[in-house]
Scaffold this active site. Structure first.
Site, mmCIF file in Angstrom:
data_model
loop_
_atom_site.group_PDB
_atom_site.id
_atom_site.type_symbol
_atom_site.label_atom_id
_atom_site.label_comp_id
_atom_site.label_asym_id
_atom_site.label_seq_id
_atom_site.Cartn_x
_atom_site.Cartn_y
_atom_site.Cartn_z
ATOM 1 N N TYR A 179 -20.776 38.347 33.129
ATOM 2 C CA TYR A 179 -20.428 38.651 31.747
ATOM 3 C C TYR A 179 -20.847 37.507 30.811
ATOM 4 O O TYR A 179 -21.428 36.532 31.233
ATOM 5 C CB TYR A 179 -18.948 38.996 31.638
ATOM 6 C CG TYR A 179 -18.575 40.165 32.531
ATOM 7 C CD1 TYR A 179 -19.410 41.279 32.638
ATOM 8 C CD2 TYR A 179 -17.435 40.149 33.317
ATOM 9 C CE1 TYR A 179 -19.097 42.342 33.476
ATOM 10 C CE2 TYR A 179 -17.114 41.209 34.158
ATOM 11 C CZ TYR A 179 -17.953 42.299 34.237
ATOM 12 O OH TYR A 179 -17.646 43.342 35.078
ATOM 13 N N ARG A 311 -6.773 44.348 45.634
ATOM 14 C CA ARG A 311 -6.678 45.629 46.344
ATOM 15 C C ARG A 311 -5.297 45.928 46.935
ATOM 16 O O ARG A 311 -4.836 47.069 46.848
ATOM 17 C CB ARG A 311 -7.775 45.704 47.412
ATOM 18 C CG ARG A 311 -9.185 45.863 46.826
ATOM 19 C CD ARG A 311 -10.258 45.904 47.901
ATOM 20 N NE ARG A 311 -10.443 44.633 48.554
ATOM 21 C CZ ARG A 311 -11.253 43.662 48.113
ATOM 22 N NH1 ARG A 311 -11.937 43.832 47.000
ATOM 23 N NH2 ARG A 311 -11.387 42.535 48.785
#
Length: 353
Positions: A179, A311
């Site tokens: 990014y 996760r």
């Protein structure tokens, strides 16, 4: 000392050392406004010592993926107040991760009038999903002019102001995954020949200016940064990531920030955890596929102050309590990671046994 021990990071008082890692889940509405599903989702996971939110755009130009949230207008701030209020009602803390994607974008996922900008006009050789046309090549960005860069830094500062108004306890600069901050740092995406390109000092200038802007809002004790030196995600490359991040962290540590959030890469060219320990040893949050046992060992040995988990939190909203009681973890539905609505998002129940 273990994962269930309290921890002070800067101005933050964590009730345990299990941090919820930032995860894009694509549940915002088409105006980048958080939804009621997001309120439920974050409330359910508030027993984490600290929640780091999904990436939040500091401006419309900073958006790139479908259905990701922003924090640059009043509607977004008011919607985030519902999220932070829900987390606080459960005794939790939540940090806003500020994510300007730069060139990692498709115009199909951005509002009218916004642009895709980057340090240089170099397209990322990758694709991203759009609701309208499926997978599409990423946009060719427009290179920011030298005189435009202070305005982008100001977008981050205003985003931090908005985040604290929305009730967030801290802000985290997303400085990896290809990014905008990582694009300035990296030689493969930064071909500038001015004060923001060339030498490592110049390539790090944007990131350090953004950190200073964030620290100016409520002090450095409520600011963190996430990094992953050598991460090739989203077509990112750097000629010498070790040198780049040695310089960046040597300067960043002088700011007195609350923490550094480091993603480990066992097969990368840099020992990211060792690098983070060198500069932020007592303020280091480590991430990436740590088991509960590994996390316990990292904290008990002093190798990390806290461990962030992504996760495991997806299908286990009560992750901390499950680990505390030795309850088996549930598995998440991979097909529902990024689909709209509560299914596979806020629909996972806590353990019953």
């Amino acid at each position: 000392m273990d994962l269930f021990s309290p921890l002070k990071l800067g101005d933050l008082e964590l009730r345990n050392r299990v941090v919820m890692a930032p995860m894009t889940r694509s549940r915002a509405d088409t105006d980048a406004v958080p939804t009621a599903d997001m309120v439920d989702y974050y409330r359910q996971r508030a027993s984490a010592g600290l929640i780091v939110s999904e990436g939040i755009a500091p401006s419309a130009d900073g958006l790139g993926y479908c259905r990701t949230p922003g924090i640059y207008n009043n509607a977004q701030v008011k919607a985030w107040q519902q999220v932070t209020g829900a987390v606080h009602s459960e005794g939790g803390l939540i940090c806003a991760q500020l994510m300007h994607v730069g060139r990692v974008a498709s115009a199909l996922n951005k509002p009218a009038g916004s642009e895709t900008v980057a340090p240089s006009a170099i397209r990322a050789n990758a694709e991203m999903y759009t609701d309208q046309q499926g997978m599409q090549p990423m946009d060719e960005p427009r290179a920011l002019a030298l005189e435009e860069i202070p305005a982008v830094v100001e977008e981050y500062r205003q985003a931090a102001i908005n985040a604290f108004e929305a009730g967030f306890d801290a802000v985290e600069l997303h400085c990896t995954s290809g990014y905008l901050p990582a694009q300035f740092l990296s030689t493969g995406s930064n071909a500038r020949d001015d004060a923001y390109g060339g030498s490592v000092e110049n390539r790090a200038r944007f990131v350090l200016e953004v950190l200073d802007a964030l620290c100016s809002v409520q002090g450095p004790g409520r600011v963190g940064m996430r990094i992953c030196p050598g991460n090739p995600f989203n077509d990112l490359s750097d000629a010498n990531p070790q040198e780049t991040f040695e310089y960046l962290l040597g300067e960043a540590t002088k700011r007195g920030m609350a923490y550094l959030h480091v993603i480990r890469m066992p097969k990368g060219g840099v020992d990211n955890i060792a690098l983070g320990q060198r500069y932020f040893g007592d303020r280091l949050v480590v991430n990436e596929s740590y088991s509960f046992e590994e996390g316990q060992a990292a904290v008990s040995s002093g190798a990390a102050a806290a461990v962030s988990y992504g996760r495991p939190f997806i299908a286990n909203p009560d992750l901390v309590e499950r680990w505390r009681r030795g309850v088996d973890l549930a598995e998440f539905d991979l097909s529902r990671l990024y689909t709209p609505g509560p299914e596979g998002y806020s629909s996972y129940p806590p353990a019953t046994a």
